[in-house]
Every structure is written in C-alpha cells, then in structure tokens.
Enzyme design. Structure first.
Site, PDB file in Angstrom:
ATOM      1  CD  GLU A 197      -3.032  -1.011   0.399  1.00  0.00           C
ATOM      2  OE1 GLU A 197      -3.242  -0.141  -0.163  1.00  0.00           O
ATOM      3  OE2 GLU A 197      -3.719  -2.313   0.301  1.00  0.00           O
ATOM      4  CB  CYS A 235      -2.049   7.251   1.182  1.00  0.00           C
ATOM      5  SG  CYS A 235      -3.502   6.502   1.717  1.00  0.00           S
TER       6      CYS A 235
HETATM    7  P1  NAD Z   1       7.938   5.466   4.708  1.00  0.00           P
HETATM    8  O1  NAD Z   1       8.063   4.638   3.548  1.00  0.00           O
HETATM    9  O2  NAD Z   1       8.992   6.222   5.074  1.00  0.00           O
HETATM   10  O3  NAD Z   1       7.816   4.233   6.077  1.00  0.00           O
HETATM   11  C1  NAD Z   1       6.785   3.583   5.956  1.00  0.00           C
HETATM   12  C2  NAD Z   1       7.305   2.268   6.971  1.00  0.00           C
HETATM   13  O4  NAD Z   1       8.097   1.389   6.410  1.00  0.00           O
HETATM   14  C3  NAD Z   1       7.829   2.710   8.333  1.00  0.00           C
HETATM   15  O5  NAD Z   1       7.412   1.811   9.416  1.00  0.00           O
HETATM   16  C4  NAD Z   1       9.501   2.255   7.922  1.00  0.00           C
HETATM   17  O6  NAD Z   1      10.041   2.118   9.255  1.00  0.00           O
HETATM   18  C5  NAD Z   1       9.450   1.281   7.007  1.00  0.00           C
HETATM   19  N1  NAD Z   1      10.319   0.967   6.188  1.00  0.00           N
HETATM   20  C6  NAD Z   1      10.617   1.694   5.484  1.00  0.00           C
HETATM   21  N2  NAD Z   1      11.881   1.215   4.681  1.00  0.00           N
HETATM   22  C7  NAD Z   1      11.635  -0.092   4.820  1.00  0.00           C
HETATM   23  C8  NAD Z   1      12.252  -1.102   4.284  1.00  0.00           C
HETATM   24  N3  NAD Z   1      13.462  -1.068   3.480  1.00  0.00           N
HETATM   25  N4  NAD Z   1      12.145  -2.335   5.019  1.00  0.00           N
HETATM   26  C9  NAD Z   1      11.160  -2.705   6.034  1.00  0.00           C
HETATM   27  N5  NAD Z   1      10.260  -1.711   6.460  1.00  0.00           N
HETATM   28  C10 NAD Z   1      10.784  -0.276   6.060  1.00  0.00           C
HETATM   29  O7  NAD Z   1       6.542   6.097   4.901  1.00  0.00           O
HETATM   30  P2  NAD Z   1       6.005   7.181   5.880  1.00  0.00           P
HETATM   31  O8  NAD Z   1       6.588   8.564   5.482  1.00  0.00           O
HETATM   32  O9  NAD Z   1       5.800   6.861   7.013  1.00  0.00           O
HETATM   33  O10 NAD Z   1       4.613   7.309   5.112  1.00  0.00           O
HETATM   34  C11 NAD Z   1       4.188   8.379   4.164  1.00  0.00           C
HETATM   35  C12 NAD Z   1       3.913   7.558   2.838  1.00  0.00           C
HETATM   36  O11 NAD Z   1       3.433   6.325   3.106  1.00  0.00           O
HETATM   37  C13 NAD Z   1       3.428   8.241   1.568  1.00  0.00           C
HETATM   38  O12 NAD Z   1       4.061   7.829   0.242  1.00  0.00           O
HETATM   39  C14 NAD Z   1       1.903   7.607   1.584  1.00  0.00           C
HETATM   40  O13 NAD Z   1       1.295   7.816   0.394  1.00  0.00           O
HETATM   41  C15 NAD Z   1       2.180   6.317   1.972  1.00  0.00           C
HETATM   42  N6  NAD Z   1       1.013   5.842   2.565  1.00  0.00           N
HETATM   43  C16 NAD Z   1       0.339   4.807   1.709  1.00  0.00           C
HETATM   44  C17 NAD Z   1      -0.990   4.338   1.911  1.00  0.00           C
HETATM   45  C18 NAD Z   1      -1.772   3.444   1.099  1.00  0.00           C
HETATM   46  O14 NAD Z   1      -2.605   2.678   1.648  1.00  0.00           O
HETATM   47  N7  NAD Z   1      -1.477   3.026  -0.302  1.00  0.00           N
HETATM   48  C19 NAD Z   1      -1.425   4.772   3.458  1.00  0.00           C
HETATM   49  C20 NAD Z   1      -0.910   5.535   4.208  1.00  0.00           C
HETATM   50  C21 NAD Z   1       0.550   6.020   3.464  1.00  0.00           C
END
Ligand code: NAD
Length: 511
Positions: A264, A298
């Site tokens: 997601e 998102c």
């Molecule tokens: P982010 O990608 O920085 O982090 C999200 C999560 O992923 C965190 O828990 C982080 O620790 C983990 N993470 C990051 N890299 C990883 C890796 N290589 N392996 C395992 N875990 C890892 O995102 P953010 O800044 O917290 O959130 C914003 C982003 O999330 C935006 O791009 C938004 O569009 C997206 N988002 C999408 C949805 C959806 O349903 N499509 C919903 C909410 C947010």
C-alpha cells in the site's frame, strides 16, 4: 497561527493518556528511541527499540501462537475481534487524542481514525462466519470438488506514520479472524499509538480467555527491524504501507523468498472538474481532499484538472478557501489543518514549490507559520499552485498540502494526463454528464484502484477493498474480499465412486 495560544503541556498529557490506555511506563519513559509530537515539536517519550535478534524471537513465538490459533473455529476467533471493537469504543476519545498528539491530526480526524478501527472490527466479526469457499462442478462422475480456505501463518504488518492506528486494525482484524497471528512494525514516528493499540488488544485478549500467548505483538524500531520482518522465513505475508521507495525495497525481498506482499504505497491522486460539475460540491470536496490531514493522506488530492469553461468560476473560490483556511494546534483549536509531521516534510514541500515555480507555477499559500517557543513544529498554509502544464514536481507525490491546478479543454487529453503518473491510488471526477462519468469509470478511464464520481479522492469507507495500481503497489486490504489474501486456498477433489476416472479422458491402466 489561528488561536495559536498553546497551554496544553503535550508531554504531560501524553503520559496521562498512556496511563489511561494501560501502557506500562517502562515501555516509553527511559529507552533509547526518542519520539516527538509534531504539535509542539518536543520530545514526548523515549521508547525501547527492539534488537534484530529479539525481533526474530518475537516472530518465532508468533509462529507458535499461529499453530494454536489456526484450529480455533473462525466464529470464536471473531469473538476476540468483537471484544477488541468493544475496547476501542470504550477508549475512542483517549486513543483519538493520542493520534492527534503523535500524528498531528485535528480532533475529528483523530477520532475518525479510531472509528475506522471500530468499523473494521464489526466487519471482521461478520466475516468470521463468511470465510466461504466455492463448490465447483466436476467432469468426473461420483466426485465432488470444492475450495477450502485455511489460515496462512504469521502476518507481518509495516505501517506509515499518517494512519498510525487504522492501518494496523485493517490488517489485524482480518488476519485474526482468518486464523493468523500478527506482528506489527509501526512507523518510528508514531510508536506510542502502537503501544496503546497493543494494550487495548491485550485487554480484549484477557476478556476472551484462552487465546495463545504472543498472538499479536509489536516491534518498536526503525526500518532495520522492518527488514527483519520482511526477511523472516516464517512470515508468509507482509502487508506494508508507506512510500513507493519502501515498496521498491520490500517487494523484491518478499518475492525472493516467495512470500506474499500487500503493498500500500504512495499516491499522486487527481480530480477532473468538468463543465457540468456542481461547483459548490466540487469546492468542498477539493478543499477537504487537498488540505485535510495537512495533505498527509495517501489519498490526498494532489492534481486537479479544471475545464476552461468553469476555471474562472472555481479557482478564485478555491484560492479564497486556501487563504482563509484555519491552520493551528489540533489539541487546542478547531483549526482544520494541523502540523506537518516533521522538518523533512516541510523541506520536501519547500523544494517542490520551488521546482513548481521553475516550471511556471503560480503559488497561493505555502508559507510556514511559526510560533515563539515552538520552532521545531512545522505548521504551513496549504499551497495551491496553478501550473501551465503537468510537469516537474506535479508528476511525483510530495507528502504535504500542495494542490497543482491545471486548465484543460479536451476531456480525453485530461484523462490521458490524469493517468500519466507513476502512482495509481485514488481519483475522482466532478460531472453531471453521464457519458463523462461512465467513461471515467470504464476500462479506458481512470487507472486507479479507487475511482469516484462527485466525491473527493480521500475518505474511503472500510467496506470497499482499499489500494491502488502501478507504483501504489497493487495491494488490497480492508473490505470486500480482501480477506482472501490473508488465507491459503486448497482445492479439494473427493471421489465417492468405486472407479478412478482420470480428468481430460486420460487413461493409465496398470496391469
Ligand atoms: P515510509 O516509507 O518512510 O515508512 C513506512 C514504514 O516502512 C515505516 O514503518 C518504516 O520504518 C518502514 N520501512 C521503510 N523502509 C523499509 C524497508 N526497507 N524495509 C522494511 N520496512 C521499511 O513512509 P511514511 O513517511 O511513514 O508514510 C508516508 C508514505 O506512505 C506516503 O508515500 C503515503 O502515500 C504512503 N501511504 C500509503 C498508504 C496506502 O494505503 N497506499 C497509506 C498511508 C500512507
């Protein structure tokens, strides 16, 4: 800042809420991992981050829990989720307030997020009696063919900061009724709400009686701990919510070990305002979609295509809304827009606005609002940027309240531009013309996982499957038949005849 006077002691209130929600003080007071509130920018807790070795042991323990939980009848598993829903109802105000403190959401959105958790619990309870398989006609006489859905294993959940509690519940409620155990790696920016959810679930588990130990656990830590979850061989499914950058790393790692992924990821959502649109309705939907949650959903509306015949009626009204929208402390004011999560988000916004100016963009809003003593909090006026065309930063998701507005004259060209970005999450059209709306929803229309008519891009209900295409990752969670991803399907053929006919007329007669 509107009504900027900040008298709430954020740190003190956090401590009081955590106590009320049943989170042990030792878990958040003296650890090595600081946690900040975007409301004031101050440090509000120091959590204990888990080591990779301990995280591995937690996952192993969850696997043992799964082995017991998978044989509990599904409707009984539903009872645990029903109790979780009850506990969430009882703690809605406190958990919603903690969401506002940790993620900066305005009060109604913090409470709305907890309501979403309650709704998915209700949905999952009903689902616990509806995990249906098909009975399929067989070509062989005296045979019966059917599908059975079995529990899958440990479900890993990785979540983003902007929906710190709802995303967990979308996954956990379904995973638990489907007979799985759960291990959750919340965002390092919002770990306190995760501890609170765990405490709430533990109360439901205590009332339930007889659930296996370690059925649902939380891993506090950063990306490296997320990687442990992604790489662990006893985790057959990881549901990961976050940026497309994260998905580009997590997706291939899961594929390499043939694990399932529900990805997601980021969105770059657009709306089209057509000549026949109800402009009052469009204005309200656009304002909420683009400025709500300070542009940190998102599904936030980021691109808007407005037909040239209504541009001069709609865009000046929109600009007025941007200039007058109230930005402020979500704990003390009725402001509609709270803070950005941190400095990195603000830097990203500034960079995108500067890049848009270079492409000919004309900017309304976008200024930072500072308050003495709160220099580490990032409040901004949402930005509306009129662009001559879709170029530069418009093609990317910037996780901040920037709405790029473009004029169009030809519907099919607008539709083409609408689909010409990497992400494919949410979309909407404002029109009273049935040919336009049906085309938008058709196979040649919007290429997104969510396509709406006369409502905005954000604010989905839990009943529908949620997710998007292309660089949004292709995953679906929450409602409809999303539960199937949390189970494994077995096709069973039963021979109740006295012969052994082979399918497709094959003969294989041994002497
Ligand atoms: P982010 O990608 O920085 O982090 C999200 C999560 O992923 C965190 O828990 C982080 O620790 C983990 N993470 C990051 N890299 C990883 C890796 N290589 N392996 C395992 N875990 C890892 O995102 P953010 O800044 O917290 O959130 C914003 C982003 O999330 C935006 O791009 C938004 O569009 C997206 N988002 C999408 C949805 C959806 O349903 N499509 C919903 C909410 C947010």
């Amino acid at each position: 800042m509107d009504n900027a006077k900040t008298t709430v002691d954020v740190k003190k209130e956090t401590a009081a809420l955590l106590e009320k929600l049943g989170v042990a003080r030792a878990a958040w007071s003296d650890g090595d991992m600081p946690s900040y509130s975007p409301v004031s920018g101050e440090e509000i807790a120091k959590l204990i981050s888990i080591t990779p070795d301990k995280a591995t042991a937690v996952i192993d323990a969850a696997h043992e829990a799964f082995k017991e939980w998978r044989v509990v009848p599904a409707p009984r598993r539903g009872e645990l989720v029903r109790l979780l829903g009850e506990e969430l109802r009882a703690h809605k105000t406190d958990l919603g307030r903690l969401v506002s403190i940790e993620a900066g959401k305005i009060t109604s959105e913090g409470l709305g997020e907890v309501q979403e958790m309650i709704d998915i619990c209700d949905f999952a309870v009903g689902l616990s009696r509806q995990l249906y398989g098909l009975t399929i006609a067989t070509e062989r006489p005296g045979h019966r063919m059917m599908e059975t859905w079995h529990p899958l294993g440990v479900v890993g959940i990785i979540s983003a900061f902007n929906f710190p509690v709802a995303v967990w519940s979308w996954n956990a409620a379904l995973a638990l009724v489907c007979g799985n155990s759960v291990v959750w790696k919340p965002s390092e920016k919002t770990p306190l709400t995760a501890l609170a959810c765990q405490a709430i679930l533990e109360r439901a588990i205590a009332r339930f009686g007889g659930a296996p130990d370690n059925l649902s656990q939380v891993l506090i830590g950063d990306r490296a701990i997320g990687e442990v979850l992604v790489d662990h061989p006893k985790v057959p499914l990881v549901s990961a919510t976050g940026s497309t950058r994260m998905g580009k790393d997590v997706g291939p790692r899961l594929a390499k070990r043939f694990a399932r992924a529900i990805l997601e990821l980021g969105g770059n959502n657009a709306g089209i305002v057509c000549p026949s649109a109800d402009l009052d309705m469009a204005l309200r939907a656009i304002a909420f979609g683009a400025m709500g949650t300070a542009g940190q959903r998102c599904t936030t509306l980021r691109r808007l295509f407005v037909h040239e015949s209504v541009y001069d009626q709609l865009v000046p009204r929109l600009k007025k809304a941007y200039q007058s929208v109230s930005v402020g402390n979500p704990l003390e004011t009725t402001a509609l827009v709270g803070p950005l999560i941190d400095k990195a988000a603000f830097d990203g916004m500034e960079k995108a606005i500067a890049a848009a100016r270079k492409e000919g963009g004309v900017v309304t809003g976008g200024e930072r609002i500072t308050e003495a003593g709160k220099e580490s909090a990032y409040y901004v006026k949402p930005a509306l940027v009129e662009m001559p065309e879709q170029a530069g930063p418009v093609l990317e998701e910037t996780f901040a309240p920037i709405l790029y507005v473009m004029k169009y004259s030809d519907f099919s060209a607008a539709l083409k531009d609408h689909n010409a970005v990497g992400a494919g999450l949410s979309s909407s059209i404002f029109t009273l013309d049935m040919q336009e709306s049906e085309l938008f929803l058709s196979a040649e229309g919007s290429d997104c996982g969510i396509a709406n008519v006369n409502i905005g891009t954000s604010g989905a209900e839990i009943g529908g499957a949620f997710g998007g295409e292309k660089e949004t990752g292709g995953g679906r969670e929450s409602g409809s038949d999303a539960w199937r991803a949390y189970m494994r399907r077995a096709t069973n053929t039963i021979n109740y005849s006295k012969a052994l006919p082979l399918a497709q007329g094959v003969s294989f007669d041994i002497a």
